[in-house]
Design a protein around this motif. Structure first.
Motif, PDB file in Angstrom:
ATOM      1  N   ALA A 238     -11.903 -16.017  32.142  1.00  0.00           N
ATOM      2  CA  ALA A 238     -10.604 -15.480  31.713  1.00  0.00           C
ATOM      3  C   ALA A 238     -10.774 -14.475  30.572  1.00  0.00           C
ATOM      4  N   LYS A 239     -11.648 -14.780  29.626  1.00  0.00           N
ATOM      5  CA  LYS A 239     -11.855 -13.894  28.474  1.00  0.00           C
ATOM      6  C   LYS A 239     -12.444 -12.545  28.890  1.00  0.00           C
ATOM      7  N   SER A 240     -13.189 -12.538  29.991  1.00  0.00           N
ATOM      8  CA  SER A 240     -13.854 -11.296  30.421  1.00  0.00           C
ATOM      9  C   SER A 240     -13.169 -10.662  31.634  1.00  0.00           C
ATOM     10  N   ASN A 241     -12.061 -11.271  32.095  1.00  0.00           N
ATOM     11  CA  ASN A 241     -11.355 -10.805  33.306  1.00  0.00           C
ATOM     12  C   ASN A 241     -12.246 -10.839  34.549  1.00  0.00           C
ATOM     13  N   SER A 242     -13.274 -11.670  34.495  1.00  0.00           N
ATOM     14  CA  SER A 242     -14.130 -11.818  35.671  1.00  0.00           C
ATOM     15  C   SER A 242     -13.572 -12.919  36.572  1.00  0.00           C
ATOM     16  N   LYS A 243     -14.191 -13.086  37.742  1.00  0.00           N
ATOM     17  CA  LYS A 243     -13.710 -14.067  38.715  1.00  0.00           C
ATOM     18  C   LYS A 243     -14.705 -15.210  38.828  1.00  0.00           C
ATOM     19  N   ILE A 244     -14.215 -16.332  39.333  1.00  0.00           N
ATOM     20  CA  ILE A 244     -15.046 -17.530  39.403  1.00  0.00           C
ATOM     21  C   ILE A 244     -14.872 -18.200  40.758  1.00  0.00           C
ATOM     22  N   ILE A 245     -15.949 -18.807  41.237  1.00  0.00           N
ATOM     23  CA  ILE A 245     -15.881 -19.515  42.517  1.00  0.00           C
ATOM     24  C   ILE A 245     -16.710 -20.800  42.430  1.00  0.00           C
ATOM     25  N   PRO A 246     -16.057 -21.970  42.311  1.00  0.00           N
ATOM     26  CA  PRO A 246     -16.772 -23.247  42.349  1.00  0.00           C
ATOM     27  C   PRO A 246     -17.151 -23.563  43.795  1.00  0.00           C
ATOM     28  N   VAL A 247     -18.389 -24.008  44.018  1.00  0.00           N
ATOM     29  CA  VAL A 247     -18.870 -24.282  45.379  1.00  0.00           C
ATOM     30  C   VAL A 247     -19.205 -25.763  45.499  1.00  0.00           C
ATOM     31  N   MET A 248     -18.416 -26.485  46.299  1.00  0.00           N
ATOM     32  CA  MET A 248     -18.626 -27.913  46.486  1.00  0.00           C
ATOM     33  C   MET A 248     -19.407 -28.178  47.770  1.00  0.00           C
ATOM     34  N   LYS A 249     -19.857 -29.394  47.928  1.00  0.00           N
ATOM     35  CA  LYS A 249     -20.840 -29.709  48.965  1.00  0.00           C
ATOM     36  C   LYS A 249     -20.253 -29.814  50.378  1.00  0.00           C
ATOM     37  N   GLU A 250     -19.286 -30.706  50.584  1.00  0.00           N
ATOM     38  CA  GLU A 250     -18.814 -30.992  51.944  1.00  0.00           C
ATOM     39  C   GLU A 250     -17.872 -29.918  52.473  1.00  0.00           C
ATOM     40  N   CYS A 251     -17.749 -29.871  53.797  1.00  0.00           N
ATOM     41  CA  CYS A 251     -17.009 -28.796  54.459  1.00  0.00           C
ATOM     42  C   CYS A 251     -15.536 -28.751  54.082  1.00  0.00           C
ATOM     43  N   ASN A 252     -14.949 -29.895  53.678  1.00  0.00           N
ATOM     44  CA  ASN A 252     -13.526 -29.897  53.343  1.00  0.00           C
ATOM     45  C   ASN A 252     -13.268 -30.480  51.952  1.00  0.00           C
ATOM     46  N   SER A 253     -14.224 -30.342  51.048  1.00  0.00           N
ATOM     47  CA  SER A 253     -14.020 -30.854  49.692  1.00  0.00           C
ATOM     48  C   SER A 253     -12.806 -30.203  49.031  1.00  0.00           C
ATOM     49  N   ARG A 254     -12.653 -28.886  49.243  1.00  0.00           N
ATOM     50  CA  ARG A 254     -11.528 -28.170  48.631  1.00  0.00           C
ATOM     51  C   ARG A 254     -10.199 -28.677  49.213  1.00  0.00           C
ATOM     52  N   GLY A 255     -10.180 -28.967  50.492  1.00  0.00           N
ATOM     53  CA  GLY A 255      -8.968 -29.479  51.122  1.00  0.00           C
ATOM     54  C   GLY A 255      -8.687 -30.911  50.732  1.00  0.00           C
ATOM     55  N   ALA A 256      -9.754 -31.728  50.657  1.00  0.00           N
ATOM     56  CA  ALA A 256      -9.572 -33.146  50.330  1.00  0.00           C
ATOM     57  C   ALA A 256      -8.931 -33.328  48.971  1.00  0.00           C
ATOM     58  N   MET A 257      -9.290 -32.469  47.998  1.00  0.00           N
ATOM     59  CA  MET A 257      -8.768 -32.660  46.650  1.00  0.00           C
ATOM     60  C   MET A 257      -7.286 -32.325  46.529  1.00  0.00           C
ATOM     61  N   LYS A 258      -6.714 -31.726  47.558  1.00  0.00           N
ATOM     62  CA  LYS A 258      -5.264 -31.504  47.538  1.00  0.00           C
ATOM     63  C   LYS A 258      -4.493 -32.799  47.771  1.00  0.00           C
ATOM     64  N   THR A 259      -5.193 -33.783  48.358  1.00  0.00           N
ATOM     65  CA  THR A 259      -4.544 -35.050  48.703  1.00  0.00           C
ATOM     66  C   THR A 259      -5.145 -36.240  47.966  1.00  0.00           C
ATOM     67  N   LEU A 260      -6.481 -36.250  47.846  1.00  0.00           N
ATOM     68  CA  LEU A 260      -7.195 -37.373  47.241  1.00  0.00           C
ATOM     69  C   LEU A 260      -7.780 -36.966  45.893  1.00  0.00           C
ATOM     70  N   SER A 261      -7.862 -37.897  44.976  1.00  0.00           N
ATOM     71  CA  SER A 261      -8.423 -37.601  43.653  1.00  0.00           C
ATOM     72  C   SER A 261      -9.933 -37.412  43.754  1.00  0.00           C
ATOM     73  N   PRO A 262     -10.466 -36.313  43.196  1.00  0.00           N
ATOM     74  CA  PRO A 262     -11.922 -36.140  43.167  1.00  0.00           C
ATOM     75  C   PRO A 262     -12.536 -37.117  42.170  1.00  0.00           C
ATOM     76  N   LEU A 263     -13.582 -37.830  42.596  1.00  0.00           N
ATOM     77  CA  LEU A 263     -14.181 -38.865  41.766  1.00  0.00           C
ATOM     78  C   LEU A 263     -15.617 -38.513  41.402  1.00  0.00           C
ATOM     79  N   SER A 264     -15.931 -38.596  40.130  1.00  0.00           N
ATOM     80  CA  SER A 264     -17.314 -38.465  39.675  1.00  0.00           C
ATOM     81  C   SER A 264     -18.020 -39.787  39.980  1.00  0.00           C
ATOM     82  N   GLU A 265     -19.350 -39.807  39.848  1.00  0.00           N
ATOM     83  CA  GLU A 265     -20.080 -41.048  40.082  1.00  0.00           C
ATOM     84  C   GLU A 265     -19.660 -42.128  39.086  1.00  0.00           C
ATOM     85  N   GLU A 266     -19.325 -41.707  37.882  1.00  0.00           N
ATOM     86  CA  GLU A 266     -18.861 -42.658  36.871  1.00  0.00           C
ATOM     87  C   GLU A 266     -17.549 -43.309  37.297  1.00  0.00           C
TER      88      GLU A 266
END
Length: 368
Positions: A238-266
């Motif tokens: 945000a400070k540099s007006n650049s763009k960001i792209i987080p890359v998760m492992k599974e094919c629908n991780s981005r979709g799953a988090m719209k419905t289910l809470s993302p859980l860390s191992e902890e």
């Protein structure tokens, strides 16, 4: 022989691919050159994704644990699972979904949990927290002038790596951050920074790198040690007006988090420690939680294969693989793509939504 267009399930990039079938059996793949994400290019995992449908360890029947795991039928296995669920209070039940489930399956799983009053529900997301901001596109990566990469993107997500290489050929500067002495991505970078941890990099070197970022820059986040780190990378972008792209492992991780809470191992471990019964849908939780599951009174697994979690479960339901069901996946950039059933599930396997519905019916849940 028939070609049918589908989406590769191997990672979260969402590449298109043609599945080759013969006599309703998947026998290979063929490039889908008109797909906008990968333009007919596929990595080794993508080219071989059809093998997931024909794995030697595919589950064909329900199983239950007696002295060992033994073949059962749907009626017996459902009755056992439902009996154990009914014996538990909602707070004693945990439900784990997966980034391998379709959006529709995640929604049904969440509805099922809500109907039972179960609040212990989520999916393993590594250390990625929930996010819903607009990410960089893959075209942004290709057209950027500077790319900061966290993780070994070329190895783990080759089609994003292809965009990075195209940017480099167009003159972009590449800096990569990772733990190992040498990585594939580091080898093609202009600068490779080996760090003890993401936290160490953010504390000691991020300001220097931030000075290089502009509106034509992209930050690719392929790994995190702690969920809070993503917010810090967002702030840098945000400070540099650049763009960001987080890359998760599974094919629908981005979709799953719209419905289910993302859980860390902890958080996963905390959930397992507090419940008596765990219902796992399409995740091999033992592979990353190990001994933690041994404290459970009862474990129900829904899986395509006889994985490590299935082997220690009390009830195992055989699930359909990605090309054996209809639904949608949301890729790393937030683009939702439909998949259709191309081949039938093997044996007595069913798609995850149908299995959840069968359990709900036995539980006498009113879906209305």
């Amino acid at each position: 022989m028939k070609l049918t267009h589908t989406i590769c399930p191997s990672c979260s990039v969402g590449c298109g691919i043609n599945l080759i079938t013969q006599k309703q059996e998947a026998v290979g793949t063929y490039p889908y050159k008109r797909h906008p994400i990968n333009e007919g290019k596929n990595c080794k995992k993508g080219r071989e994704c059809y093998e997931l449908l024909n794995e030697e360890k595919r589950l064909l029947n329900p199983h239950i644990k007696k002295s060992n795991l033994v073949k059962s039928d749907w009626e017996e296995s459902l009755n056992l699972a439902v009996s154990e669920m009914k014996s538990c209070e909602p707070g004693e039940i945990g439900i784990i979904g997966s980034g391998n489930c379709t959006n529709e399956e995640c929604e049904i799983l969440k509805k099922f949990a809500t109907s039972l009053g179960v609040e212990n529900i989520g999916f393993p997301a590594g250390n990625f927290p929930y996010f819903d901001f607009e990410t960089a596109s893959l075209n942004d990566v290709e057209n950027s002038q500077f790319i900061l990469i966290i993780g070994n993107i070329l190895k783990e997500y080759p089609l994003i790596g292809r965009k990075v290489i195209q940017a480099k050929e167009n003159g972009a500067e590449i800096i990569t951050i990772d733990y190992l002495e040498k990585t594939n991505t580091g080898m093609i970078s202009d600068q490779y920074i080996q760090t003890k941890s993401i936290r160490d990099f953010l504390d000691k070197q991020a300001k220097e790198i931030q000075a290089k970022l502009t509106e034509s820059s992209v930050i690719i986040v392929g790994k995190l040690d702690h969920k809070e780190e993503l917010e810090e990378f967002q702030q840098i972008a945000a400070k540099s007006n650049s763009k960001i792209i987080p890359v998760m492992k599974e094919c629908n991780s981005r979709g799953a988090m719209k419905t289910l809470s993302p859980l860390s191992e902890e958080k996963l471990k905390a959930m397992i420690d507090k419940v008596k019964l765990l219902y796992v849908v399409e995740d091999d939780i033992v592979s990353h939680m190990g001994e933690a599951v041994k404290k459970l009174d009862f474990l129900i697994t829904q899986s395509t294969t006889l994985n490590r979690t299935a082997l220690v479960s009390d009830v195992v339901f055989p699930a359909a693989c990605w090309a054996e069901k209809t639904g949608s996946f949301t890729n790393v950039t937030g683009n939702t793509q439909n998949v259709q059933q191309i081949v039938p599930p093997p044996g007595e396997a069913m798609d995850d939504a149908a299995i959840i519905m069968k359990i709900a019916e036995k539980m006498e849940i009113d879906w209305e």
